[in-house]
Design a protein around this motif. Structure first.
Motif, mmCIF file in Angstrom:
data_model
loop_
_atom_site.group_PDB
_atom_site.id
_atom_site.type_symbol
_atom_site.label_atom_id
_atom_site.label_comp_id
_atom_site.label_asym_id
_atom_site.label_seq_id
_atom_site.Cartn_x
_atom_site.Cartn_y
_atom_site.Cartn_z
ATOM 1 N N TYR A 9 -13.717 -30.792 -112.596
ATOM 2 C CA TYR A 9 -12.827 -31.506 -113.507
ATOM 3 C C TYR A 9 -13.619 -32.427 -114.425
ATOM 4 O O TYR A 9 -13.406 -32.455 -115.636
ATOM 5 N N LEU A 47 -13.924 -32.316 -118.415
ATOM 6 C CA LEU A 47 -13.633 -33.448 -119.306
ATOM 7 C C LEU A 47 -14.818 -33.730 -120.223
ATOM 8 O O LEU A 47 -14.642 -33.976 -121.416
ATOM 9 N N VAL A 77 -14.776 -31.296 -122.920
ATOM 10 C CA VAL A 77 -13.628 -31.517 -123.808
ATOM 11 C C VAL A 77 -13.939 -32.607 -124.820
ATOM 12 O O VAL A 77 -13.633 -32.488 -126.010
ATOM 13 N N PHE A 126 -13.265 -26.768 -125.341
ATOM 14 C CA PHE A 126 -12.168 -26.600 -124.379
ATOM 15 C C PHE A 126 -12.376 -25.372 -123.495
ATOM 16 O O PHE A 126 -11.517 -25.034 -122.707
ATOM 17 N N GLN A 140 -4.495 -25.877 -119.492
ATOM 18 C CA GLN A 140 -5.138 -27.188 -119.372
ATOM 19 C C GLN A 140 -5.348 -27.818 -120.746
ATOM 20 O O GLN A 140 -5.042 -28.984 -120.966
ATOM 21 N N GLY A 141 -5.864 -27.025 -121.670
ATOM 22 C CA GLY A 141 -6.146 -27.533 -123.012
ATOM 23 C C GLY A 141 -4.879 -27.997 -123.695
ATOM 24 O O GLY A 141 -4.827 -29.066 -124.318
ATOM 25 N N LEU A 177 -3.493 -31.230 -122.239
ATOM 26 C CA LEU A 177 -4.293 -32.367 -122.693
ATOM 27 C C LEU A 177 -3.903 -32.762 -124.122
ATOM 28 O O LEU A 177 -3.712 -33.939 -124.425
ATOM 29 N N ALA A 214 -0.523 -34.455 -124.207
ATOM 30 C CA ALA A 214 -0.642 -35.838 -123.717
ATOM 31 C C ALA A 214 -1.222 -36.728 -124.807
ATOM 32 O O ALA A 214 -0.752 -37.847 -125.036
ATOM 33 N N ALA A 215 -2.226 -36.212 -125.509
ATOM 34 C CA ALA A 215 -2.849 -36.995 -126.577
ATOM 35 C C ALA A 215 -1.836 -37.277 -127.682
ATOM 36 O O ALA A 215 -1.774 -38.380 -128.229
#
Lengths: 331, 278, 282
Positions: C29, C33, C36, C41, C247-248, C251, C254-255
């Motif tokens: 993880y 990150l 990322v 990604f 996952q990408g 993320l 969320a951003a």
């Protein structure tokens, strides 16, 4: 005698509630002359504020409703015609300041803009001119560093300063009448005196008439010329300030005066308080509304509302059976 | 006292009426359906609604009776929404009570987790949970239930915190009551009403979420009927046979409306301030 | 879903090494990150294409639909809410209330389906696999996105209508509105300059808060109207268990949330001087 500016005849304002129709203002008449300071005195809930909101037709409708009477301003009835005609009187010829300066200014607008609004509307000023005049008014009203503070928002001002802003706003268009609804109640005692002094001097300079609504007889004694005492939606006694303090007639007025602490009366005397509490306006007893609390109540008081009895010089009158024709008179 | 006011509350009553109607339909569907909801009938594909054929809402692309499928789908929708809401309500409320009652670091930890979950769009969260768990009917309950945990945690924590400041709670503590006693005797009964409102509103959203998941092919799997997967199947034919899309959708709308009316009406009964404004 | 052939243990080991999954999950993880942050990604398990360019290519359309829906929701909800507040009586109250609840009860994808049924005959309004980007032709693009956005925005419009109404009713009773009336201002000025500005504050919060709900709706609606946005990418990634892509997207969403919250706070501060930081209000 100065000319009569405002004449209120038999004004009635009622509120329709789920408990029935409440007569908040019931058959009120008074006159206001040029330059006169009129005090409207009574306990909270007696209809003082409703009377004054009614003058400019600012009663929230529904549930409120002006159900009768006339309000003659410079000879013209404000209750006749549509709201648009009264609107131009509001803030222009008759201006108001309210009890709570903390909530009476719009929190999202700059102070200067809130004052300038009225000037733009009633004096036809351009935006720039009005804003400049607003700053000038703030200075005149005693706001330090007025130029800079004009661009502040209300939350940056203290309570006393906000009330000054309200006053600046109200006098901005040189109104004929200023209605001040408990302007000092929400303020500290020291600030109260300053605000009253300010209103007094303004009325003197501009020959502006003032209607001062208050529950505080001390305020009245300081600045008023004439006083109307209200009880349960009715004016129970009218008199010049000297007459009223020298010789109150109505038992309610007497009670009010006796309940003021006095330095000259000696500290031993117990303060008087009127027994009972103000009646519920939604279910008034027949006759005089003060009867249940009155120590001089007679049989007739429970049957009929006493008429207005004129006594002595012009403003002096009282609504009490003690003085109604034949039954009483000045002792 | 609640019942008397509830009587006056038309909104909540209308909600109760609609929900009862659906419950009645479920009851009927257990014993009788106009047609077999999964039986295909190649002779009557995409038939329009008609009294003559007995297909009151028409038939779908496999010739199945739409009314029967809607009736059957009723119980699925309700069971899944109820399951998900109860799951979220129980876990979320316990977390909220725990956080609100104990305060301190537990409060912080629990509420931060709830905030993170809460900040995610509920449908997306449910979709992602379905993606991880796999498209099984019982997983729909978990996927939607997880969405509700933070919501119930917030409501119950807020209610507990408000109550904790009240005089009667302080009085109970000062008269020597234990924490557990105060919690169950004074606090829990008093947060029931806001929770009931939240349950009612959550049920309405759960039905929408379940139908959206099924519509995307992630919820209830065909051939078992659910309103969402019926609409999914209707997509290819809805221009040709609009009834395949219209009736299942109406079934969703009215049930959701029922729960929304109930929740909204109940909220009125709760909030004295709102009652006066109205 | 899809074709699944069992792999031999040796093949599994080989695959795990290839994807770097022979390390413990927390390590993986943190490594992910780290990449990322550098804009890497990773690659799709299905298409082997780099993920970020694929997402970025589709993101603008999803954002456009979300914003369009937000604009429609505000444009419908606020005026209706004001009208409802100004024309307050028992009948309009109950009509507004039920309309509001009904708006909340409509599944967005079903509303979209009804729009397709009703307007598919009208040229250029319903996109069906012939998407035209804003850059290519703004008018055609907006026309095409109108119904998808409306389908998503209707629910929020209902919410905003009710909030605006309740907030207006509360504000109209405030002392400063009485002051404004006592100044002699026209009713229109009182309502717009004095009441609405104050009434809009809670509406801003609600609108910001619900932008995520619109984004969630966009994903389903893109599916109904066959629009090539991020929603479809997300759905296919989930159908195909393409975890790096999921996952990408998570993320990025969320951003975007953080961004929306920030923008909401900034707008709020712009309207309400009391919470401006530099002045350190009370």
């Amino acid at each position: 005698m100065e000319e009569i500016l405002l004449e209120v005849n038999n004004l009635r304002t009622v509120f329709d509630t789920e408990y029935g129709t409440v007569k908040a203002v019931d058959d009120i008449s008074f006159t206001l002359r040029k330059g006169e300071v009129l005090g409207l005195v009574g306990e909270s809930g007696c209809g003082k504020s409703v009377t004054n909101l009614s003058l400019l037709r600012l009663i929230p409708e529904p549930p409120g409703r002006i159900s009768g009477g006339r309000i003659l301003f410079k000879g013209k009835d404000l209750l006749v015609g549509d709201e648009e005609e009264v609107r131009l009187v509001r803030g222009g010829s008759i201006a108001m300041i309210f009890q709570d300066p903390m909530t009476s200014l719009n929190p999202l607008l700059k102070i200067s803009l809130q004052i300038a609004e009225a000037l733009q509307l009633h004096r036809g000023m351009g935006r720039k001119e009005a804003l400049a005049k607003a700053a000038e008014l703030l200075k005149a009203i005693g706001i330090p560093d007025a130029e800079a503070r004009a661009n502040d928002y209300p939350h940056q001002f203290s309570g006393g300063m906000r009330q000054r802003v309200m006053i600046a706003m109200a006098i901005s268009c040189n109104p004929d009448i200023l209605i001040a609804d408990e302007p000092t109640t929400a303020l500290d005692v020291t600030i109260q005196a300053q605000i009253l002094e300010l209103i007094k001097s303004l009325s003197g300079e501009n020959t502006m008439s003032v209607i001062m609504i208050t529950h505080d007889l001390g305020v009245v004694a300081g600045i008023c010329d004439t006083i109307c005492v209200m009880y349960a939606g009715k004016i129970v006694e009218k008199a010049s300030v000297d007459d009223l303090f020298a010789q109150p007639l109505h038992p309610y007025t007497k009670g009010l005066l006796d309940s003021i602490p006095r330095i000259d009366a000696g500290s031993r005397k117990r303060l008087y308080s009127i027994p009972g509490s103000p009646p519920n306006l939604a279910s008034l007893p027949p006759g005089c509304p003060f009867r249940p609390r009155c120590d001089k109540a007679m049989e007739i008081c429970g049957r009929e509302m006493p008429p207005e009895t004129s006594l002595g010089d012009a403003p002096r009158s009282v609504r009490c059976w003690l003085y109604a024709s034949g039954e009483g008179g000045l002792e | 006292m609640g019942a008397a006011r509830l009587k006056k509350n038309i909104i909540a009553l209308a909600g109760v009426g609609i929900i009862s109607f659906y419950l009645l339909i479920i009851l009927v569907s257990l014993f009788w359906l106009p047609f077999d909801p999964v039986a295909m009938d190649t002779l009557h594909l995409l038939e329009p609604p008609s009294i003559k054929t007995g297909h009151l809402f028409g038939t779908d692309e496999f010739g199945r009776d739409i009314l029967s499928r809607i009736m059957q789908g009723c119980s699925v929708s309700l069971i899944i929404s109820l399951g998900a809401t109860l799951l979220g309500a129980v876990i979320g409320t316990l977390m909220g009570i725990w956080a609100g009652f104990l305060g301190g670091k537990w409060d912080h930890l629990i509420m931060r987790v709830a905030d993170i979950l809460f900040s995610f769009p509920s449908l997306l969260l449910a979709i992602f949970v379905m993606g991880i768990l796999g498209e099984k009917t019982y997983n729909v309950i978990f996927a939607i239930g997880i969405v509700y945990i933070p919501q119930f945690a917030r409501v119950s924590r807020g209610a507990i915190l408000t109550l904790k400041g009240n005089e009667f709670v302080k009085a109970a503590f000062s008269s020597g009551a234990s924490k557990t006693y105060v919690l169950f005797r004074h606090l829990v009964p008093n947060i029931m009403m806001p929770l009931i409102v939240q349950v009612s509103l959550s049920l309405s959203v759960a039905i929408l979420l379940e139908s959206a998941l099924s519509f995307l092919g992630m919820g209830i799997q065909p051939p078992y009927p659910s309103w969402g997967n019926m609409l999914s199947g209707a997509r290819k034919f809805m221009l040709l046979a609009p009834w395949t899309a219209i009736y299942p959708g109406l079934a969703i709308v009215f049930l959701v409306l029922g729960f929304n009316l109930l929740g909204d009406g109940l909220r009125d009964l709760l909030d004295p301030r709102l009652r006066n404004v109205k | 879903m899809g074709t699944q052939v069992e792999a031999t243990p040796e093949q599994m080991e080989e695959l795990k090494r290839l994807f770097g999954e022979d390390k413990p999950i927390p390590v993986l993880y943190i490594e992910w990150l780290g990449r990322v942050v550098q804009g890497d990604f990773g690659f799709s398990l299905r298409t082997s294409r780099p993920i970020l360019p694929d997402i970025l290519q589709r993101l603008p359309l999803s954002i456009e639909i979300t914003l369009f829906a937000l604009v429609l929701a505000l444009a419908l909800g606020i005026p209706l809410g004001i009208a409802a507040a100004l024309k307050q009586n028992p009948l309009t109250d109950i009509v507004i209330r039920i309309t509001g609840l009904l708006g909340l009860s409509l599944p967005q994808f079903w509303l979209a389906s009804l729009m397709v049924i009703a307007f598919s005959g009208v040229q250029g309004w319903i996109p069906m696999g012939n998407y035209i980007s804003f850059a290519a032709d703004p008018i055609k693009n907006l026309k095409m996105l109108f119904f998808p956005s409306l389908a998503i925005g209707t629910g929020l419009a209902a919410v905003i209508m009710r909030y605006t109404r309740n907030s207006m009713l509360e504000v109209m009773q405030q002392d400063y509105v009485r002051t404004a009336k006592a100044k002699g201002l026209k009713k229109r000025v009182v309502v717009i300059r004095h009441a609405l500005r104050n009434a809009i504050l809670p509406v801003i919060t609600v609108a910001g808060f619900n932008t995520g709900y619109l984004l969630g709706g966009a994903i389903v609606i893109e599916e109904v109207f066959a629009l090539p946005g991020m929603g479809r990418l997300a759905l296919y990634a989930i159908y195909q268990r393409d975890y790096p892509v999921i996952q990408g997207i998570v993320l990025l969403i969320a951003a975007m949330f953080v961004l929306v919250n920030l923008v909401t706070d900034l707008i709020y501060a712009a309207v309400d001087p009391r919470i401006r930081l530099d002045e350190g209000g009370r």
